[in-house]
Design an enzyme around this catalytic site. Structure first.
Site, mmCIF file in Angstrom:
data_model
loop_
_atom_site.group_PDB
_atom_site.id
_atom_site.type_symbol
_atom_site.label_atom_id
_atom_site.label_comp_id
_atom_site.label_asym_id
_atom_site.label_seq_id
_atom_site.Cartn_x
_atom_site.Cartn_y
_atom_site.Cartn_z
ATOM 1 N N ASP A 11 0.500 -1.189 0.040
ATOM 2 C CA ASP A 11 0.183 -0.199 -0.246
ATOM 3 C C ASP A 11 0.533 1.035 0.288
ATOM 4 O O ASP A 11 1.634 1.411 0.575
ATOM 5 C CB ASP A 11 -0.797 0.184 1.559
ATOM 6 C CG ASP A 11 -1.861 0.621 1.619
ATOM 7 O OD1 ASP A 11 -3.325 0.731 1.230
ATOM 8 O OD2 ASP A 11 -1.865 2.468 0.768
ATOM 9 N N ASP A 106 -4.037 2.257 -4.514
ATOM 10 C CA ASP A 106 -3.106 2.177 -3.939
ATOM 11 C C ASP A 106 -2.342 1.023 -4.031
ATOM 12 O O ASP A 106 -1.542 1.211 -2.282
ATOM 13 C CB ASP A 106 -2.733 3.597 -3.748
ATOM 14 C CG ASP A 106 -2.616 3.461 -2.056
ATOM 15 O OD1 ASP A 106 -3.735 2.557 -1.422
ATOM 16 O OD2 ASP A 106 -2.163 4.045 -1.269
ATOM 17 N N GLU A 107 -2.750 0.385 -3.926
ATOM 18 C CA GLU A 107 -2.918 -1.355 -3.168
ATOM 19 C C GLU A 107 -2.767 -2.043 -3.306
ATOM 20 O O GLU A 107 -3.646 -2.294 -4.711
ATOM 21 C CB GLU A 107 -3.704 -1.284 -1.459
ATOM 22 C CG GLU A 107 -5.231 -1.335 -1.746
ATOM 23 C CD GLU A 107 -5.399 -1.447 -0.608
ATOM 24 O OE1 GLU A 107 -5.297 -2.022 0.696
ATOM 25 O OE2 GLU A 107 -6.935 -0.947 -0.931
HETATM 26 P P1 TTP Z 1 -5.337 5.059 1.236
HETATM 27 O O1 TTP Z 1 -3.757 3.704 1.054
HETATM 28 O O2 TTP Z 1 -6.398 4.815 2.668
HETATM 29 O O3 TTP Z 1 -4.514 6.563 2.022
HETATM 30 P P2 TTP Z 1 -3.396 6.927 1.879
HETATM 31 O O4 TTP Z 1 -2.793 6.517 0.415
HETATM 32 O O5 TTP Z 1 -3.519 8.352 1.876
HETATM 33 O O6 TTP Z 1 -1.822 6.813 3.207
HETATM 34 P P3 TTP Z 1 -2.055 5.425 3.717
HETATM 35 O O7 TTP Z 1 -1.978 3.812 3.132
HETATM 36 O O8 TTP Z 1 -0.590 5.748 4.478
HETATM 37 O O9 TTP Z 1 -2.765 5.457 5.269
HETATM 38 O O10 TTP Z 1 -5.589 5.924 0.303
HETATM 39 C C1 TTP Z 1 -5.148 5.952 -1.138
HETATM 40 C C2 TTP Z 1 -4.911 6.824 -1.541
HETATM 41 O O11 TTP Z 1 -7.102 6.764 -2.387
HETATM 42 C C3 TTP Z 1 -5.403 8.072 -0.953
HETATM 43 O O12 TTP Z 1 -3.686 9.020 -1.007
HETATM 44 C C4 TTP Z 1 -6.469 9.083 -1.680
HETATM 45 C C5 TTP Z 1 -7.502 8.037 -1.642
HETATM 46 N N1 TTP Z 1 -8.435 8.090 -0.866
HETATM 47 C C6 TTP Z 1 -9.510 8.978 -0.775
HETATM 48 O O13 TTP Z 1 -9.642 9.273 -1.878
HETATM 49 N N2 TTP Z 1 -10.368 9.246 0.370
HETATM 50 C C7 TTP Z 1 -10.305 8.622 1.154
HETATM 51 O O14 TTP Z 1 -11.064 9.121 2.093
HETATM 52 C C8 TTP Z 1 -9.101 7.526 1.233
HETATM 53 C C9 TTP Z 1 -9.282 7.242 2.331
HETATM 54 C C10 TTP Z 1 -8.499 7.700 0.659
HETATM 55 MG MG MG Z 2 -2.175 4.129 0.905
#
Ligand code: TTP
Ligand code: MG
Length: 393
Positions: A11, A106-107
């Site tokens: 991720d 992103d994962e």
């Molecule tokens: P996440 O992987 O949940 O969050 P992140 O990558 O920003 O942070 P981390 O993994 O380090 O905790 O989500 C991936 C992307 O998806 C995030 O960069 C932006 C988008 N996203 C939204 O648009 N709204 C949301 O509520 C979430 C959780 C994520």
């Molecule tokens: Mg993330």
């Protein structure tokens, strides 16, 4: 003896914000907040870890984020650029295994069972992958490594950012025991409250419960799910490849349609119906497919893909109408019209109207409000003036 399975869950860290920091070196080390306009009731999409120290997080109203972190650098977001970087990263994963399962922008899960000869031990592979992603894309990822997907998914979040968490074979149960109930994936607020009401507040409490008791509390499926998870086993929720699938809606008419006004009205109704369902399932769609069945049962169809996902029913209607007019053989009456929308993974749409200010904020908001209202009342209330009062053509 069967071969030990291994899975990675990878991720990206603060994904959208990290891309902004990568492309704008002046933002590095600073609190970056990506999301909608604070003056227009926008919400935070994500923020850099520097901003998280101030208590800012995803889905928080932007206005609140600005109060918590006045020095934050607010960025509206550039979805296309994020997709581009996402593809770069996912392509790297493909070099490590033929079995890469992307589950959101992103994962991804990567099955690495049996890759030891090529890449060394699973933990060596994981660290090598982290390094390669950073060198080739400038982005950092957190990695969970475990013997099943469910544990790997939880593990990747444990040591963020830039983390690596390996739950070694045999330690799955201990790992689960070390968590809080809220860390379990798939157990929502409602379920937690129900368990708490029964006096079951912690994972330890729950681990003493029989399968029968959990089923009594949470129903057949919910009970079985939790029982499996508590043993450190994989409940299988991530096993299915979230293939592109489609959602469709069609209408067969009591009387065949002939005039364009009725056809438009039907297309608009179908578009609304479909968009409501897409929103409900928190999906996004990019491919519009229109089906026309003529009076003699001959059925034709046409489809077209968009670069960006379709944001609202009006947009879907306009595209469907355009496709309809391309395909329709004038002079034929119509028995059935259908529209389907090829959709992408639900996890892409954590906030489906996140960038609506860049697309068509007003329309999306109106539709969202109507949708929320209809959800409350348990039925649809959307009736557009256009449907009631269309005298054109
Ligand atoms: P996440 O992987 O949940 O969050 P992140 O990558 O920003 O942070 P981390 O993994 O380090 O905790 O989500 C991936 C992307 O998806 C995030 O960069 C932006 C988008 N996203 C939204 O648009 N709204 C949301 O509520 C979430 C959780 C994520
Ligand atoms: Mg993330």
């Amino acid at each position: 003896m069967s071969i030990q399975e291994f899975y990675l869950h990878v991720d990206l860290d603060a994904f959208f914000a990290s891309v902004e920091q990568l492309d704008n070196p002046q933002y590095r080390g600073k609190p970056v907040i990506v999301g909608g306009d604070p003056k227009k009731r926008g919400v935070v999409s994500t923020c850099s870890y520097e901003a998280r120290k101030f208590g800012v997080h995803s889905a928080m109203p932007m206005a609140k984020a600005v109060l918590l972190c006045p020095q934050g650098i607010i960025i509206p977001g550039r979805m296309e650029r994020y997709y581009e970087k996402s593809c770069e990263v996912m392509n790297i994963f493909n070099n490590y295994s033929p079995s890469v399962q992307q589950i959101s922008i992103d994962e991804a899960f990567i099955e690495i069972t049996g890759t030891e000869k090529l890449f060394g031990k699973p933990n060596e592979l994981a660290l090598n992958l982290k390094k390669t992603v950073f060198e080739e894309t400038g982005l950092k990822v957190s990695v969970g490594l475990a013997t099943n997907r469910y544990i790997a998914k939880i593990a990747s979040g444990r040591l963020k950012p830039d983390g690596f968490c390996f739950v070694e074979p045999g330690l799955e149960y201990d790992f689960i025991q070390s968590l809080l109930l809220k860390d379990l994936w798939g157990i929502g607020e409602k379920t937690r409250l129900r368990l708490e009401a029964a006096g079951l507040k912690t994972i330890k409490d729950l681990s003493t419960c029989s399968l029968g008791l959990l089923k009594n509390l949470l129903g057949e499926a919910g009970g079985a799910f939790l029982f499996t998870v508590l043993q450190g086993k994989d409940p299988g929720i991530f096993n299915e490849q979230p293939h592109t699938r489609s959602i469709s809606s069609e209408q067969t008419f009591a009387e065949d349609l002939y005039n364009m006004q009725d056809i438009e009205k039907a297309l608009l109704e179908i578009s609304e119906e479909l968009m409501f369902r897409i929103r409900k399932e928190k999906m996004f769609g990019k491919t519009v497919h229109v089906k026309i069945r003529y009076q003699d049962f001959r059925t034709v169809s046409i489809q077209e893909s968009q670069v960006d996902s379709i944001q609202n029913a009006s947009e879907l209607f306009e595209l469907s109408k355009k496709l309809f007019l391309k395909k329709y053989e004038k002079g034929n009456t119509i028995r059935l019209l259908g529209i389907s929308l090829g959709t992408i993974s639900p996890v892409f749409s954590k906030q489906e109207d996140l960038f609506s200010n860049q697309i068509d904020e007003k329309k999306s908001k109106v539709e969202k409000a109507l949708y929320d209202l209809s959800e409350k009342r348990g039925k649809r209330v959307a009736t557009k003036a256009r449907l009631l009062n269309n005298n054109k053509k």
